[in-house]
Structures are given as structure tokens and as C-alpha cells.
Design a protein around this motif. Structure first.
Motif, PDB file in Angstrom:
ATOM      1  N   ILE A  54      38.922  52.088  50.259  1.00 20.69           N
ATOM      2  CA  ILE A  54      37.703  51.453  49.759  1.00 20.69           C
ATOM      3  C   ILE A  54      37.634  51.689  48.255  1.00 20.69           C
ATOM      4  O   ILE A  54      37.812  52.815  47.792  1.00 20.69           O
ATOM      5  CB  ILE A  54      36.433  52.045  50.418  1.00 20.69           C
ATOM      6  CG1 ILE A  54      36.473  51.819  51.928  1.00 20.69           C
ATOM      7  CG2 ILE A  54      35.182  51.442  49.804  1.00 20.69           C
ATOM      8  CD1 ILE A  54      35.346  52.490  52.664  1.00 20.69           C
ATOM      9  N   ARG A  55      37.382  50.626  47.520  1.00 20.50           N
ATOM     10  CA  ARG A  55      37.254  50.747  46.068  1.00 20.50           C
ATOM     11  C   ARG A  55      35.830  50.351  45.697  1.00 20.50           C
ATOM     12  O   ARG A  55      35.380  49.255  46.029  1.00 20.50           O
ATOM     13  CB  ARG A  55      38.258  49.836  45.387  1.00 20.50           C
ATOM     14  CG  ARG A  55      38.255  49.978  43.895  1.00 20.50           C
ATOM     15  CD  ARG A  55      39.387  49.195  43.296  1.00 20.50           C
ATOM     16  NE  ARG A  55      39.296  49.232  41.856  1.00 20.50           N
ATOM     17  CZ  ARG A  55      39.985  48.476  41.059  1.00 20.50           C
ATOM     18  NH1 ARG A  55      40.853  47.615  41.555  1.00 20.50           N
ATOM     19  NH2 ARG A  55      39.852  48.552  39.761  1.00 20.50           N
ATOM     20  N   LEU A  56      35.128  51.244  45.028  1.00 23.32           N
ATOM     21  CA  LEU A  56      33.755  50.983  44.634  1.00 23.32           C
ATOM     22  C   LEU A  56      33.726  50.507  43.187  1.00 23.32           C
ATOM     23  O   LEU A  56      34.334  51.123  42.314  1.00 23.32           O
ATOM     24  CB  LEU A  56      32.906  52.244  44.790  1.00 23.32           C
ATOM     25  CG  LEU A  56      32.868  52.848  46.193  1.00 23.32           C
ATOM     26  CD1 LEU A  56      32.037  54.116  46.192  1.00 23.32           C
ATOM     27  CD2 LEU A  56      32.320  51.848  47.189  1.00 23.32           C
ATOM     28  N   GLN A  57      33.038  49.411  42.935  1.00 19.65           N
ATOM     29  CA  GLN A  57      32.903  48.856  41.587  1.00 19.65           C
ATOM     30  C   GLN A  57      31.444  48.543  41.327  1.00 19.65           C
ATOM     31  O   GLN A  57      30.756  48.016  42.195  1.00 19.65           O
ATOM     32  CB  GLN A  57      33.696  47.533  41.453  1.00 19.65           C
ATOM     33  CG  GLN A  57      35.175  47.675  41.432  1.00 19.65           C
ATOM     34  CD  GLN A  57      35.673  48.217  40.096  1.00 19.65           C
ATOM     35  OE1 GLN A  57      35.000  48.192  39.085  1.00 19.65           O
ATOM     36  NE2 GLN A  57      36.886  48.730  40.115  1.00 19.65           N
ATOM     37  N   THR A  58      30.996  48.840  40.131  1.00 21.45           N
ATOM     38  CA  THR A  58      29.661  48.406  39.752  1.00 21.45           C
ATOM     39  C   THR A  58      29.747  46.940  39.364  1.00 21.45           C
ATOM     40  O   THR A  58      30.819  46.423  39.045  1.00 21.45           O
ATOM     41  CB  THR A  58      29.110  49.211  38.568  1.00 21.45           C
ATOM     42  OG1 THR A  58      29.945  48.972  37.428  1.00 21.45           O
ATOM     43  CG2 THR A  58      29.051  50.694  38.886  1.00 21.45           C
ATOM     44  N   GLY A  59      28.627  46.256  39.407  1.00 21.65           N
ATOM     45  CA  GLY A  59      28.601  44.854  39.018  1.00 21.65           C
ATOM     46  C   GLY A  59      29.082  44.661  37.594  1.00 21.65           C
ATOM     47  O   GLY A  59      29.800  43.708  37.287  1.00 21.65           O
ATOM     48  N   GLN A  60      28.718  45.573  36.706  1.00 21.05           N
ATOM     49  CA  GLN A  60      29.142  45.470  35.308  1.00 21.05           C
ATOM     50  C   GLN A  60      30.655  45.619  35.184  1.00 21.05           C
ATOM     51  O   GLN A  60      31.297  44.896  34.438  1.00 21.05           O
ATOM     52  CB  GLN A  60      28.443  46.531  34.441  1.00 21.05           C
ATOM     53  CG  GLN A  60      28.788  46.440  32.970  1.00 21.05           C
ATOM     54  CD  GLN A  60      28.356  45.120  32.350  1.00 21.05           C
ATOM     55  OE1 GLN A  60      27.232  44.678  32.542  1.00 21.05           O
ATOM     56  NE2 GLN A  60      29.249  44.483  31.606  1.00 21.05           N
ATOM     57  N   ALA A  61      31.247  46.542  35.931  1.00 26.16           N
ATOM     58  CA  ALA A  61      32.701  46.722  35.890  1.00 26.16           C
ATOM     59  C   ALA A  61      33.408  45.474  36.395  1.00 26.16           C
ATOM     60  O   ALA A  61      34.417  45.044  35.823  1.00 26.16           O
ATOM     61  CB  ALA A  61      33.111  47.942  36.708  1.00 26.16           C
ATOM     62  N   LEU A  62      32.876  44.859  37.456  1.00 23.22           N
ATOM     63  CA  LEU A  62      33.464  43.628  37.966  1.00 23.22           C
ATOM     64  C   LEU A  62      33.345  42.511  36.934  1.00 23.22           C
ATOM     65  O   LEU A  62      34.293  41.769  36.684  1.00 23.22           O
ATOM     66  CB  LEU A  62      32.789  43.221  39.275  1.00 23.22           C
ATOM     67  CG  LEU A  62      33.271  41.905  39.882  1.00 23.22           C
ATOM     68  CD1 LEU A  62      34.748  42.002  40.260  1.00 23.22           C
ATOM     69  CD2 LEU A  62      32.431  41.530  41.088  1.00 23.22           C
ATOM     70  N   HIS A  63      32.191  42.396  36.313  1.00 22.12           N
ATOM     71  CA  HIS A  63      31.980  41.385  35.270  1.00 22.12           C
ATOM     72  C   HIS A  63      32.980  41.569  34.130  1.00 22.12           C
ATOM     73  O   HIS A  63      33.604  40.602  33.679  1.00 22.12           O
ATOM     74  CB  HIS A  63      30.546  41.471  34.746  1.00 22.12           C
ATOM     75  CG  HIS A  63      30.267  40.514  33.652  1.00 22.12           C
ATOM     76  ND1 HIS A  63      30.400  40.833  32.321  1.00 22.12           N
ATOM     77  CD2 HIS A  63      29.880  39.214  33.689  1.00 22.12           C
ATOM     78  CE1 HIS A  63      30.102  39.788  31.586  1.00 22.12           C
ATOM     79  NE2 HIS A  63      29.775  38.792  32.389  1.00 22.12           N
ATOM     80  N   ASP A  64      33.155  42.790  33.682  1.00 26.39           N
ATOM     81  CA  ASP A  64      34.106  43.060  32.593  1.00 26.39           C
ATOM     82  C   ASP A  64      35.528  42.714  33.006  1.00 26.39           C
ATOM     83  O   ASP A  64      36.293  42.146  32.227  1.00 26.39           O
ATOM     84  CB  ASP A  64      34.030  44.531  32.179  1.00 26.39           C
ATOM     85  CG  ASP A  64      32.692  44.881  31.540  1.00 26.39           C
ATOM     86  OD1 ASP A  64      31.946  43.965  31.133  1.00 26.39           O
ATOM     87  OD2 ASP A  64      32.386  46.086  31.475  1.00 26.39           O
TER      88      ASP A  64
END
Length: 97
Positions: free
Chosen positions: A20-30
Motif C-alpha cells: 500500500i502506498r499512501l499519497q497526499t492529494g498535493q503529492a499526487l498533484h505535484d
């Protein structure tokens, strides 16, 4: 897993050691903003035959166009049929050959 905010400590511990890889919305956007858009795939050899879908017939009950659907229940489960775009007001159907 993407979150618009932050992950709780419990969620971070749960993801450890799992696939499982957790990403914040901001990290995904970047990540999306900086990634290159791949060029569309173009075949040098066009297909030998065309698989154009059949033209949509008109509904036998109301004359609206029909769409190809797949039966989800009953004796015909899994089979394709034409269903009226006016559903649920119109329940016109036609067999897909």
C-alpha cells in the motif's frame, strides 16, 4: 491510497510492510504536474479489418435511439441487447444479433 488531507498515525502504521502506498492529494498533484504526457500510440500497420460497432436502431416503442447493453440478471444474463435511451420511462428492447 490518496487523501486530500493527511493520514493518521494509525493509517501510516497499517500501510507499513504492505503493498500500500499512501499519497497526499498535493503529492499526487505535484507528481501529475511534473510527469511527461506520453505520445499516443500509432500503429504502422492498420488492422486488416474494421470492427465498427453496429449502428444503433431506433426504439420500436418510442423511436428514440437505442444503446447496446448487457443483461445483468434473468435468463439472458451476460448477453447483449439493445435498450432504449429513454429508460426507465420507455422499456423498449431489441435483440442484438
Amino acid at each position: 491510497m490518496v487523501s486530500a488531507g493527511r493520514f493518521t498515525d494509525e493509517a501510516l502504521r497499517f500501510a507499513e510492510g504492505r503493498n500500500i502506498r499512501l499519497q497526499t492529494g498535493q503529492a499526487l498533484h505535484d507528481m501529475l504536474r511534473t510527469s511527461a504526457v506520453p505520445a499516443p500510440l500509432v500503429s504502422a500497420h492498420p488492422p486488416a479489418h474494421s470492427s465498427n460497432p453496429p449502428a444503433a436502431p431506433a426504439c420500436p416503442k418510442c423511436a428514440k435511439p437505442m444503446v447496446l447493453r448487457t443483461a445483468k440478471r434473468g435468463e439472458q444474463i451476460g448477453r447483449s441487447f439493445w435498450g432504449c435511451t429513454g429508460f426507465p420511462n420507455c422499456r423498449g428492447t431489441q435483440a442484438a444479433d
